[in-house]
Design an enzyme around this catalytic site. Structure first.
Site, PDB file in Angstrom:
ATOM      1  N   LYS A 125     -16.007  13.663  34.856  1.00 55.97           N
ATOM      2  CA  LYS A 125     -15.364  12.654  35.346  1.00 55.97           C
ATOM      3  C   LYS A 125     -15.486  12.598  37.179  1.00 55.97           C
ATOM      4  O   LYS A 125     -15.597  11.495  37.692  1.00 55.97           O
ATOM      5  CB  LYS A 125     -13.788  12.812  35.525  1.00 55.97           C
ATOM      6  CG  LYS A 125     -13.179  12.598  34.151  1.00 55.97           C
ATOM      7  CD  LYS A 125     -11.577  12.296  34.222  1.00 55.97           C
ATOM      8  CE  LYS A 125     -10.851  12.176  32.710  1.00 55.97           C
ATOM      9  NZ  LYS A 125      -9.617  12.057  32.763  1.00 55.97           N
ATOM     10  N   LYS A 206     -17.121  11.274  22.499  1.00 55.01           N
ATOM     11  CA  LYS A 206     -15.585  11.548  21.999  1.00 55.01           C
ATOM     12  C   LYS A 206     -14.942  10.099  22.260  1.00 55.01           C
ATOM     13  O   LYS A 206     -15.128   9.327  23.114  1.00 55.01           O
ATOM     14  CB  LYS A 206     -14.941  12.541  22.900  1.00 55.01           C
ATOM     15  CG  LYS A 206     -13.527  12.689  22.689  1.00 55.01           C
ATOM     16  CD  LYS A 206     -13.128  13.651  24.026  1.00 55.01           C
ATOM     17  CE  LYS A 206     -12.799  12.895  25.098  1.00 55.01           C
ATOM     18  NZ  LYS A 206     -11.930  13.409  25.884  1.00 55.01           N
ATOM     19  N   LYS A 209      -9.484   7.141  25.820  1.00 52.66           N
ATOM     20  CA  LYS A 209      -8.487   6.051  26.356  1.00 52.66           C
ATOM     21  C   LYS A 209      -9.490   5.472  27.706  1.00 52.66           C
ATOM     22  O   LYS A 209      -9.185   4.259  27.979  1.00 52.66           O
ATOM     23  CB  LYS A 209      -7.506   6.923  26.956  1.00 52.66           C
ATOM     24  CG  LYS A 209      -6.313   7.084  26.144  1.00 52.66           C
ATOM     25  CD  LYS A 209      -5.229   7.564  26.625  1.00 52.66           C
ATOM     26  CE  LYS A 209      -4.985   9.007  26.239  1.00 52.66           C
ATOM     27  NZ  LYS A 209      -4.159   9.812  27.279  1.00 52.66           N
TER      28      LYS A 209
HETATM   29  P1  TYM Z   1      -5.147  13.691  26.868  1.00 53.74           P
HETATM   30  O1  TYM Z   1      -3.899  12.777  27.279  1.00 53.74           O
HETATM   31  O2  TYM Z   1      -6.697  13.027  27.218  1.00 53.74           O
HETATM   32  O3  TYM Z   1      -5.204  13.519  25.428  1.00 53.74           O
HETATM   33  C1  TYM Z   1      -3.996  14.032  24.558  1.00 53.74           C
HETATM   34  C2  TYM Z   1      -4.147  15.001  23.637  1.00 53.74           C
HETATM   35  O4  TYM Z   1      -5.140  13.995  22.591  1.00 53.74           O
HETATM   36  C3  TYM Z   1      -6.200  14.838  22.151  1.00 53.74           C
HETATM   37  N1  TYM Z   1      -7.545  13.986  22.031  1.00 53.74           N
HETATM   38  C4  TYM Z   1      -8.513  14.048  21.125  1.00 53.74           C
HETATM   39  N2  TYM Z   1      -8.373  14.709  19.839  1.00 53.74           N
HETATM   40  C5  TYM Z   1      -9.243  14.261  18.957  1.00 53.74           C
HETATM   41  N3  TYM Z   1     -10.192  13.468  19.158  1.00 53.74           N
HETATM   42  C6  TYM Z   1     -10.315  12.625  20.360  1.00 53.74           C
HETATM   43  N4  TYM Z   1     -11.167  11.797  20.630  1.00 53.74           N
HETATM   44  C7  TYM Z   1      -9.349  12.830  21.205  1.00 53.74           C
HETATM   45  N5  TYM Z   1      -9.181  12.384  22.517  1.00 53.74           N
HETATM   46  C8  TYM Z   1      -7.873  12.880  23.141  1.00 53.74           C
HETATM   47  C9  TYM Z   1      -6.554  15.685  23.440  1.00 53.74           C
HETATM   48  O5  TYM Z   1      -7.285  17.028  22.968  1.00 53.74           O
HETATM   49  C10 TYM Z   1      -5.000  16.018  23.762  1.00 53.74           C
HETATM   50  O6  TYM Z   1      -4.564  17.245  23.003  1.00 53.74           O
HETATM   51  N6  TYM Z   1      -5.129  17.501  29.920  1.00 53.74           N
HETATM   52  C11 TYM Z   1      -4.613  16.831  28.866  1.00 53.74           C
HETATM   53  C12 TYM Z   1      -3.210  16.590  29.008  1.00 53.74           C
HETATM   54  C13 TYM Z   1      -2.295  17.790  29.434  1.00 53.74           C
HETATM   55  C14 TYM Z   1      -1.821  18.770  28.641  1.00 53.74           C
HETATM   56  C15 TYM Z   1      -1.097  19.682  29.203  1.00 53.74           C
HETATM   57  C16 TYM Z   1      -2.183  19.226  27.186  1.00 53.74           C
HETATM   58  C17 TYM Z   1      -1.711  18.056  30.568  1.00 53.74           C
HETATM   59  N7  TYM Z   1      -0.810  19.067  30.633  1.00 53.74           N
HETATM   60  C18 TYM Z   1      -0.427  20.600  28.954  1.00 53.74           C
HETATM   61  C19 TYM Z   1      -1.681  20.358  26.910  1.00 53.74           C
HETATM   62  C20 TYM Z   1      -0.965  21.193  27.486  1.00 53.74           C
HETATM   63  C21 TYM Z   1      -5.131  15.585  28.588  1.00 53.74           C
HETATM   64  O7  TYM Z   1      -5.681  14.983  29.652  1.00 53.74           O
HETATM   65  O8  TYM Z   1      -4.772  14.944  27.184  1.00 53.74           O
END
Ligand code: TYM
Length: 340
Positions: A125, A206, A209
């Protein structure tokens, strides 16, 4: 009912604590659901579960304040529509619990510049751009604070979060070793299928969003016609052989993996049933629609009452605050701060 009773019985033994988070930065897609959210739903019945909408993380990149407020409510509504039950798990907004930012500073002073520089999400990013926000660099320390503040044992996430979880463990171990036992060292739980759903138009990337084109993304609130259209246009290949082989057949393997995650059969077995891509696409479309249909119906009902969502988030934050504040107090004491 049966599962709620089972959970209550378990609570008297030590139930593992689960924490996970999701950013309110754009509409949720099937990758978020298969990789994370549906496992959150499963975990709430067996564990002491905390789920947070990480709005502090959402401001590490360009955002619109109005859109962020709307997305936060929309995301809370979607999570409940997907099956999170606020009576048995805790759902809250990260910025409502100030312990996250306070603990984050202590962890920024525990993590190293080298560790944060190696995070692939920052490298992707940030792209070495001078105007990248400093918060994007320190993002993983805040994520570690989200997890460690709750003394979480398990963190259900998709594959893309594995590296952040490894760093969280390293930070917890280092802090405990230097300053005395303070944090539970958490483990990531990553599902065997659906942990990395790929973009339908660009299956080596991947599903995300933040992708530019929407045609490769199945959104959780997409109409059934749209889902059918997107799957029918999904990129495959020209050798016309239904086979699960991600490196050489990424498009077909992605469809097999999505279908596998939806119906609970392994991708190789599914592949052996098909000789034509058209039939595979048809079953994949039907499976996605039937997984998303109840969520969509619940969403439209729930969105009629935003007051109810605000109340759920307030109750969640009150519960979360108690636990997170206890951890922050202990961490401050152990790191050497004078008691106020
Ligand atoms: P985020 O908001 O990008 O995504 C939320 C969850 O969705 C999963 N995910 C996917 N799984 C399978 N295939 C995909 N294409 C895909 N895209 C997203 C992500 O792995 C995630 O589990 N940094 C994290 C948010 C966060 C967090 C935390 C997570 C902040 N604090 C504490 C766990 C614990 C994030 O950006 O997720």
């Amino acid at each position: 009912m049966r599962t709620v009773v089972a959970k209550l019985l378990l609570t008297s033994m030590a139930v593992p604590r689960v924490l996970s988070g999701i950013q309110p930065s754009g509409e949720l897609h099937i990758g978020n659901y298969l990789g994370a959210i549906r496992n959150w739903v499963r975990d709430q019945y067996e564990h002491d579960a905390f789920y947070t909408i990480v709005d502090l993380h959402a401001i590490t990149v360009e955002h619109s304040p109005k859109e962020l407020r709307r997305s936060t409510v929309e995301l809370a509504t979607t999570l409940i529509a997907a099956g999170l039950d606020p009576k048995i798990c805790t759902i809250f907004v990260q910025s409502h619990v100030s312990a996250h930012t306070e603990l984050s500073w202590l962890l920024e002073c525990t993590a190293t510049f080298g560790e944060l520089s190696r995070m692939t999400q920052f490298k992707d990013k940030g792209k070495n751009d001078e105007s990248v926000r400093a918060g994007l660099f320190t993002y993983p320390a805040l994520m570690a604070a989200d997890i460690l503040a709750y003394q979480a044992d398990l963190v259900p996430v998709g594959e893309d979060q594995r590296q952040h979880l490894e760093l969280t463990r390293d930070i917890a171990i280092r802090f405990n070793t230097k300053y005395g036992t303070t944090f539970t060292v958490p483990k990531a739980t990553i599902p065997p299928v659906g942990a990395r759903v790929m973009d339908l138009m660009n299956p080596t990337k991947k599903m995300s969003k933040s992708a530019q084109a929407q045609s490769g993304i199945i959104y959780l609130l997409d109409s059934h016609d749209n889902i059918a259209k997107k799957i029918s246009r999904a990129v495959t290949d020209t050798d016309n052989q239904v086979k699960y082989d991600p490196p050489s057949k990424p498009g077909v393997s992605n469809l097999l993996e999505i279908l596998s995650a939806c119906i609970g059969e392994d991708p190789e077995t599914i592949a052996s049933r098909y000789s034509r891509y058209g039939d595979l696409k048809k079953e994949t479309t039907e499976a996605i629609i039937s997984v998303l249909k109840p969520l969509q119906q619940n969403y439209f009902e729930l969105s009629k009452d935003p007051g109810q969502i605000a109340e759920i988030l307030e109750i969640g934050a009150n519960k979360a605050r108690v636990i997170a504040n206890q951890t922050v107090s202990l961490a401050k004491e152990n790191i050497g701060f004078l008691a106020p």
